[in-house]
Structures are given as structure tokens and as C-alpha cells.
Design an enzyme around this catalytic site. Structure first.
Site, PDB file in Angstrom:
ATOM      1  N   GLN A  57      76.467  51.874  23.682  1.00  0.00           N
ATOM      2  CA  GLN A  57      76.032  51.628  25.069  1.00  0.00           C
ATOM      3  C   GLN A  57      74.552  51.997  25.225  1.00  0.00           C
ATOM      4  O   GLN A  57      73.770  51.246  25.839  1.00  0.00           O
ATOM      5  CB  GLN A  57      76.891  52.464  26.023  1.00  0.00           C
ATOM      6  CG  GLN A  57      76.361  52.552  27.440  1.00  0.00           C
ATOM      7  CD  GLN A  57      77.330  53.223  28.398  1.00  0.00           C
ATOM      8  OE1 GLN A  57      78.298  52.599  28.828  1.00  0.00           O
ATOM      9  NE2 GLN A  57      77.103  54.477  28.739  1.00  0.00           N
ATOM     10  N   HIS A  62      78.704  65.836  31.383  1.00  0.00           N
ATOM     11  CA  HIS A  62      77.914  65.251  32.474  1.00  0.00           C
ATOM     12  C   HIS A  62      76.963  66.307  33.047  1.00  0.00           C
ATOM     13  O   HIS A  62      75.789  66.029  33.281  1.00  0.00           O
ATOM     14  CB  HIS A  62      78.818  64.814  33.643  1.00  0.00           C
ATOM     15  CG  HIS A  62      79.679  63.625  33.358  1.00  0.00           C
ATOM     16  ND1 HIS A  62      81.044  63.697  33.357  1.00  0.00           N
ATOM     17  CD2 HIS A  62      79.365  62.327  33.111  1.00  0.00           C
ATOM     18  CE1 HIS A  62      81.540  62.490  33.118  1.00  0.00           C
ATOM     19  NE2 HIS A  62      80.556  61.648  32.958  1.00  0.00           N
ATOM     20  N   HIS A 110      82.587  66.288  33.859  1.00  0.00           N
ATOM     21  CA  HIS A 110      82.937  67.406  32.966  1.00  0.00           C
ATOM     22  C   HIS A 110      81.650  68.070  32.499  1.00  0.00           C
ATOM     23  O   HIS A 110      80.534  67.663  32.910  1.00  0.00           O
ATOM     24  CB  HIS A 110      83.787  66.903  31.796  1.00  0.00           C
ATOM     25  CG  HIS A 110      83.188  65.730  31.080  1.00  0.00           C
ATOM     26  ND1 HIS A 110      82.034  65.812  30.336  1.00  0.00           N
ATOM     27  CD2 HIS A 110      83.574  64.430  31.023  1.00  0.00           C
ATOM     28  CE1 HIS A 110      81.744  64.626  29.830  1.00  0.00           C
ATOM     29  NE2 HIS A 110      82.657  63.765  30.248  1.00  0.00           N
ATOM     30  N   GLN A 153      83.599  46.516  33.657  1.00  0.00           N
ATOM     31  CA  GLN A 153      83.481  46.939  32.255  1.00  0.00           C
ATOM     32  C   GLN A 153      84.832  47.316  31.637  1.00  0.00           C
ATOM     33  O   GLN A 153      84.894  47.742  30.492  1.00  0.00           O
ATOM     34  CB  GLN A 153      82.489  48.078  32.112  1.00  0.00           C
ATOM     35  CG  GLN A 153      82.913  49.417  32.691  1.00  0.00           C
ATOM     36  CD  GLN A 153      81.775  50.423  32.651  1.00  0.00           C
ATOM     37  OE1 GLN A 153      80.822  50.354  33.421  1.00  0.00           O
ATOM     38  NE2 GLN A 153      81.859  51.371  31.725  1.00  0.00           N
ATOM     39  N   ASP A 205      78.402  57.570  23.725  1.00  0.00           N
ATOM     40  CA  ASP A 205      78.461  56.110  23.831  1.00  0.00           C
ATOM     41  C   ASP A 205      77.182  55.550  23.211  1.00  0.00           C
ATOM     42  O   ASP A 205      76.344  54.973  23.913  1.00  0.00           O
ATOM     43  CB  ASP A 205      78.586  55.702  25.303  1.00  0.00           C
ATOM     44  CG  ASP A 205      79.871  56.211  25.915  1.00  0.00           C
ATOM     45  OD1 ASP A 205      80.937  55.739  25.511  1.00  0.00           O
ATOM     46  OD2 ASP A 205      79.800  57.111  26.769  1.00  0.00           O
ATOM     47  N   SER A 234      84.928  64.173  27.354  1.00  0.00           N
ATOM     48  CA  SER A 234      85.149  62.842  27.914  1.00  0.00           C
ATOM     49  C   SER A 234      86.051  62.973  29.132  1.00  0.00           C
ATOM     50  O   SER A 234      86.951  63.832  29.160  1.00  0.00           O
ATOM     51  CB  SER A 234      85.837  61.959  26.868  1.00  0.00           C
ATOM     52  OG  SER A 234      86.410  60.829  27.487  1.00  0.00           O
ATOM     53  N   ARG A 254      88.311  61.053  29.840  1.00  0.00           N
ATOM     54  CA  ARG A 254      89.666  60.642  29.447  1.00  0.00           C
ATOM     55  C   ARG A 254      90.462  61.789  28.826  1.00  0.00           C
ATOM     56  O   ARG A 254      91.683  61.689  28.694  1.00  0.00           O
ATOM     57  CB  ARG A 254      89.592  59.482  28.448  1.00  0.00           C
ATOM     58  CG  ARG A 254      89.113  58.183  29.076  1.00  0.00           C
ATOM     59  CD  ARG A 254      89.251  57.034  28.091  1.00  0.00           C
ATOM     60  NE  ARG A 254      89.019  55.752  28.731  1.00  0.00           N
ATOM     61  CZ  ARG A 254      87.824  55.196  28.876  1.00  0.00           C
ATOM     62  NH1 ARG A 254      86.746  55.816  28.436  1.00  0.00           N
ATOM     63  NH2 ARG A 254      87.698  54.019  29.475  1.00  0.00           N
TER      64      ARG A 254
HETATM   65  O1  PAF Z   1      79.070  55.672  30.419  1.00  0.00           O
HETATM   66  C1  PAF Z   1      79.558  55.466  31.552  1.00  0.00           C
HETATM   67  O2  PAF Z   1      80.125  56.368  32.186  1.00  0.00           O
HETATM   68  C2  PAF Z   1      79.478  54.064  32.151  1.00  0.00           C
HETATM   69  O3  PAF Z   1      79.560  53.099  31.178  1.00  0.00           O
HETATM   70  C3  PAF Z   1      78.229  53.875  33.037  1.00  0.00           C
HETATM   71  C4  PAF Z   1      76.952  53.980  32.244  1.00  0.00           C
HETATM   72  C5  PAF Z   1      78.221  54.903  34.171  1.00  0.00           C
HETATM   73  C6  PAF Z   1      78.256  52.466  33.670  1.00  0.00           C
HETATM   74  O4  PAF Z   1      79.372  52.283  34.476  1.00  0.00           O
END
Ligand code: PAF
Length: 280
Positions: free
Chosen positions: A153, A36, A33, A60, A150, A185, A187
Site C-alpha cells: 500500500q 496507530h 491500536h 477497498q 502495509d 493490527s 484485526r
Molecule cells: O491502511 C489503512 O488503514 C487503509 O487502507 C487506509 C490507508 C486508511 C485507506 O482506507
């Protein structure tokens, strides 16, 4: 733009890159999207070459349904990447990455993985750590880009890089939003019309929380957020936390010289949405 499915083929192409040139890496799970694309464009500006991975990482996902329903739009993703002159795309199969053992490595992230997303999605960050580490070892980028949506993350990846002494600079990227404030996102495409119309309130609640945080106690902020969700028929709050940004430990009292962020996870029907905001 060159697209690779195997480690061997991407290796032989990356090896021909002159060592004095920089390689930027943007890991994704596809369903690209605008958020990104903004990150990828930033990586392109800051490096000689860029590589984008598209891989829906099974380890994950704590929830099988979420993995099954994760949107997949590979043809469109490749078109978009070509349109912004991406150099390399790596889209391996799960077997290529994991051999026959689709299993996470176990990490010690000093508690960063035990709160918020980690508390509600068991094993999630071991899965993320495993795949990102694997990509770093395969691609050996100079810089890697992660979105602040994230945020937990992002902090965990920084920790993983420091534990493994990877010579990779982690570049945080701001949260990209739709015009109405909803954090972009993959989603979001799963939201129905009512849920999509309701979802931007998450960002509005975070903005109001920031205003309250400046003048009131943590309890007042939490009470406000809980009431907002109780009164909303389309959204269910999973957690709201105010946490210190380095340790991600949630607080009951503000301390001077510390930086805080507020974090929300909420469900719109089956779709889980997360967002956060810097408070000071
Ligand atoms: O943020 C994400 O899209 C995922 O967690 C990643 C970093 C590509 C790892 O699969």
C-alpha cells in the site's frame, strides 16, 4: 480536539490555518491500536497540526464479510486521540465521500497492484487509491503517514502521489509489534485465544527467512516457510513472496545492489493477517 463529519466543516477550519504552518495527515479505518498511536505521535512531532481520518472505506473491501466484521470503536478512538492531543479528526460518512456512487476510480499503478495483496484482493488497491486521493484533495496535507506493515500500500500511495503530482511527502513508519512479535493490527481483536497464541510465529518465520536468505537460495527459504505453515494447525498460508522493494516483482534469484523484502499473508480461521520484513 475538533471532530468533523462534513467536508464543508473541515474545510472552513483548515482554511484558517496559516499557510506557513505544516499539516500532517494520518489516514485510518479506526479501531485504533498502539501502532496507530505511535504513527500519530510521530506526525504530531513533525508538524504544527495533525489531522486523523477515521473511515472504513467500503471500496477497498473485496470481501463483504470482512467489511461487516471490521471492528468499529469510534468512542474509544476519539478518547485515545484526545489523550494524545490530536488537533483534528475527520470521520465522514460514505455518502459524504462518495455521494451516491460508492465506486472506485481505476488506476494504473504500473503493476504494483497486480501482485500479492492485489492478486488475492481484487480491486483492493483501486479502492485504497480512490479514498487516499480523495482525502489528499480534501485535506491538502504537507505530509502523510503510512505504516510499513502495509508495505505494498505504501509503495502504491507513493506512485499515486507521483502520478498526480501532489505536493505531499509520504512518510513511511516502521511496523509496530506486540511484545511477542505479532504485528499490531485492528484485526487482531478478532483472533480467538488459540489463534492469538499461534499468530506470533508469522514474525518468527520472517526472521528465520531473513537468516536463510543471507546464505541460501530462494527455493530453500520458500520450502522452509511452506513447511512451517503446513505443520501449524491454526494458520493457513495464503502467500509467501520475496520481492524487490521498488517494483514488488517477486524473485527467484538475488541480484547485487537490489533491496528485497519478504511478505506473508496467512489466515487464522477467518482472520487474515499480513506481515513483512526487510531482507537486506
Ligand atoms: O491502511 C489503512 O488503514 C487503509 O487502507 C487506509 C490507508 C486508511 C485507506 O482506507
Amino acid at each position: 480536539m475538533k471532530v468533523f463529519k462534513t467536508i464543508k466543516s473541515i474545510h472552513s477550519n483548515l482554511l484558517v490555518i496559516n499557510k506557513s504552518k505544516s499539516l500532517g495527515f494520518v489516514p485510518t479505518m479506526g479501531a485504533l491500536h498502539g501502532g496507530h498511536l505511535s504513527i500519530i505521535k510521530k506526525a504530531k512531532k513533525e508538524n504544527d497540526y495533525i489531522v486523523v481520518s477515521i473511515f472504513v472505506n467500503p471500496t477497498q473491501f473485496d470481501n463483504k464479510e470482512d467489511l461487516i466484521n471490521y471492528p468499529s470503536t469510534i468512542d474509544n478512538d476519539l478518547k485515545l486521540l484526545k489523550s494524545i492531543s490530536c488537533d483534528f479528526v475527520f470521520c465522514p460518512t460514505a455518502n459524504e465521500i462518495y455521494d451516491s456512487k460508492i465506486k472506485s476510480e481505476s488506476f494504473n499503478f504500473n503493476g504494483l497492484d497486480q501482485v500479492m495483496e492485489g492478486a488475492f484482493r481484487k480491486g483492493h488497491f483501486d479502492g485504497v487509491g480512490t479514498i487516499v486521493k480523495r482525502f489528499f484533495e480534501i485535506l491538502k496535507p504537507n505530509k502523510a503517514y503510512f505504516g510499513e506493515k502495509d508495505f505494498q500500500q505504501l509503495q502504491i500511495i507513493k506512485k499515486m502521489v507521483s502520478i498526480n503530482c501532489f505536493p505531499i511527502q509520504i512518510i513511511p513508519c516502521p511496523i509496530f509489534r506486540e511484545a511477542d512479535g505479532l504485528a499490531m493490527s485492528s484485526r487482531n481483536v478478532r483472533l480467538n485465544l488459540q489463534q492469538r497464541n499461534a499468530a506470533p510465529i508469522i514474525h518468527k518465520i520472517l526472521i528465520k527467512s531473513k537468516e536463510l536468505f543471507a546464505n541460501k537460495g530462494i527455493e530453500t527459504v520458500k520450502y522452509f516457510v511452506e513447511k512451517e505453515f503446513e505443520n501449524n494447525p491454526f494458520l493457513a498460508l495464503e502467500y509467501f513472496e520475496i520481492a524487490e522493494i521498488d517494483t514488488l516483482i517477486s524473485i527467484n534469484k538475488k541480484l547485487k545492489n537490489k533491496k528485497y523484502r519478504a511478505f506473508i499473508a496467512a489466515f487464522a480461521g477467518e482472520v487474515r493477517l499480513i506481515d513483512n520484513i526487510a531482507l537486506n
